[in-house]
Design a protein around this motif. Structure first.
Motif, PDB file in Angstrom:
ATOM      1  N   VAL A 166      20.570 -11.313  67.218  1.00 52.59           N
ATOM      2  CA  VAL A 166      20.581  -9.865  67.433  1.00 52.59           C
ATOM      3  C   VAL A 166      21.846  -9.239  66.848  1.00 52.59           C
ATOM      4  O   VAL A 166      22.963  -9.714  67.076  1.00 52.59           O
ATOM      5  N   GLU A 167      21.674  -8.139  66.119  1.00 57.20           N
ATOM      6  CA  GLU A 167      22.802  -7.350  65.637  1.00 57.20           C
ATOM      7  C   GLU A 167      23.149  -6.292  66.685  1.00 57.20           C
ATOM      8  O   GLU A 167      22.255  -5.641  67.237  1.00 57.20           O
ATOM      9  N   THR A 168      24.441  -6.119  66.952  1.00 54.53           N
ATOM     10  CA  THR A 168      24.828  -5.094  67.927  1.00 54.53           C
ATOM     11  C   THR A 168      24.333  -3.714  67.489  1.00 54.53           C
ATOM     12  O   THR A 168      23.951  -2.890  68.326  1.00 54.53           O
ATOM     13  N   ALA A 169      24.326  -3.466  66.179  1.00 56.04           N
ATOM     14  CA  ALA A 169      23.890  -2.159  65.675  1.00 56.04           C
ATOM     15  C   ALA A 169      22.414  -1.920  65.942  1.00 56.04           C
ATOM     16  O   ALA A 169      21.981  -0.763  66.063  1.00 56.04           O
TER      17      ALA A 169
ATOM     18  N   SER B 104      18.983   2.154  70.409  1.00 51.66           N
ATOM     19  CA  SER B 104      18.272   2.590  71.610  1.00 51.66           C
ATOM     20  C   SER B 104      19.131   2.611  72.872  1.00 51.66           C
ATOM     21  O   SER B 104      18.746   3.217  73.868  1.00 51.66           O
ATOM     22  N   ARG B 105      20.283   1.969  72.834  1.00 47.54           N
ATOM     23  CA  ARG B 105      21.148   1.881  74.017  1.00 47.54           C
ATOM     24  C   ARG B 105      22.533   2.389  73.624  1.00 47.54           C
ATOM     25  O   ARG B 105      23.108   1.906  72.649  1.00 47.54           O
TER      26      ARG B 105
ATOM     27  N   ILE C 235      16.442  -7.040  76.240  1.00 44.25           N
ATOM     28  CA  ILE C 235      17.119  -6.292  75.181  1.00 44.25           C
ATOM     29  C   ILE C 235      17.096  -7.080  73.886  1.00 44.25           C
ATOM     30  O   ILE C 235      16.863  -6.533  72.790  1.00 44.25           O
ATOM     31  N   ALA C 236      17.319  -8.391  73.967  1.00 47.67           N
ATOM     32  CA  ALA C 236      17.285  -9.229  72.766  1.00 47.67           C
ATOM     33  C   ALA C 236      15.900  -9.231  72.151  1.00 47.67           C
ATOM     34  O   ALA C 236      15.747  -9.117  70.915  1.00 47.67           O
TER      35      ALA C 236
ATOM     36  N   ALA D 162      12.464  -7.627  67.587  1.00 55.40           N
ATOM     37  CA  ALA D 162      11.254  -6.966  67.089  1.00 55.40           C
ATOM     38  C   ALA D 162      11.603  -5.797  66.177  1.00 55.40           C
ATOM     39  O   ALA D 162      10.980  -5.598  65.123  1.00 55.40           O
ATOM     40  N   ARG D 163      12.628  -5.018  66.561  1.00 52.62           N
ATOM     41  CA  ARG D 163      13.054  -3.894  65.721  1.00 52.62           C
ATOM     42  C   ARG D 163      13.593  -4.386  64.381  1.00 52.62           C
ATOM     43  O   ARG D 163      13.322  -3.797  63.329  1.00 52.62           O
ATOM     44  N   GLN D 164      14.363  -5.461  64.411  1.00 52.03           N
ATOM     45  CA  GLN D 164      14.909  -6.006  63.168  1.00 52.03           C
ATOM     46  C   GLN D 164      13.797  -6.494  62.245  1.00 52.03           C
ATOM     47  O   GLN D 164      13.865  -6.301  61.026  1.00 52.03           O
TER      48      GLN D 164
END
Length: 225
Positions: free
Chosen positions: A24-27, A32-33, A183-184, A189-191
């Motif tokens: 997961v990238e923090t960006a 969303s958060r 969250i991960a 999924a977004r990535q």
């Protein structure tokens, strides 16, 4: 007498959760958060690093690093040491010697709400660090007290021992353990959607058409005429 408040070491994260968070990238989470992110003044000293693990928290006063030296002997493989400098931005509590000790204990990274020193030694150790820049002025062993594994503030974010830390080139994110996996999953999924969209853009589609931005602009312009 100096006042030391030291709580037990927190539970560590499961290997499965760490492996997922490392994707997961923090960006991505930042799409969303908007809370849990440390002040952007806390920057990585090494490029290309991403770490995920449980926070071991420390609060130590300005010129003193006695408790830090003690804490290094308690660290376990996979720990991330998060240091609240209680407002001090002059003295470096973390340098080459602390880096070598932390790495030897198996810690995977350090985050300091203040400056560090000995950048070359940190680079040579290939040890991921986030801090507020560099200074040649260092701490000493003054035995002034401090807290370990108690709630702290780092980068203007509350951090409790055992909280999830996710840190990369974009910054540092603090997450409650109970929320981390969901969250991960959402971020991964977004990535994956983002990667598919990038391939579509490379193939000739327009980003505004894919995202819907162009439709929004055209409809707004039409409504205004």
């Amino acid at each position: 007498m100096p006042d030391y408040l030291i709580d037990p070491m927190p539970p560590q994260l499961s290997a499965a959760l760490v492996a997922k968070l490392q994707r997961v990238e923090t960006a991505t989470v930042g799409h969303s958060r908007h809370w849990g992110f440390m002040d952007r003044g806390i920057q990585p000293l090494l490029r290309g690093k991403r770490i995920a693990g449980a926070a071991v928290t420390l609060a130590i006063p300005g010129q003193d690093s006695t408790l830090l030296h003690h804490a290094l002997g308690l660290l376990r493989p996979g720990d991330i040491l998060v240091v609240d400098r209680l407002g001090d931005d002059k003295h470096a509590c973390w340098g080459g010697g602390v880096t070598i000790a932390a790495k030897a204990a198996g810690a995977i990274g350090g985050i300091v709400d203040g400056p560090c020193t000995d950048l070359a030694e940190i680079e040579d150790s290939d040890f991921p660090m986030w801090c507020r820049g560099m200074t040649p002025i260092t701490t000493r062993l003054y035995n002034l007290g401090g807290t370990m594994n108690r709630p702290i503030s780092c980068g203007n974010v509350p951090v409790s021992a055992g909280d999830v830390i996710l840190a990369d080139e974009s910054g540092v994110l603090v997450l409650p353990v109970a929320e981390a996996e969901a969250i991960a999953d959402a971020a991964i999924a977004r990535q994956e959607r983002g990667e598919r969209n990038q391939e579509r853009v490379k193939a000739g589609e327009k980003l505004g058409d894919i995202s819907g931005a162009t439709k929004m602009v055209l409809e707004a312009m039409k409504a205004g005429t």
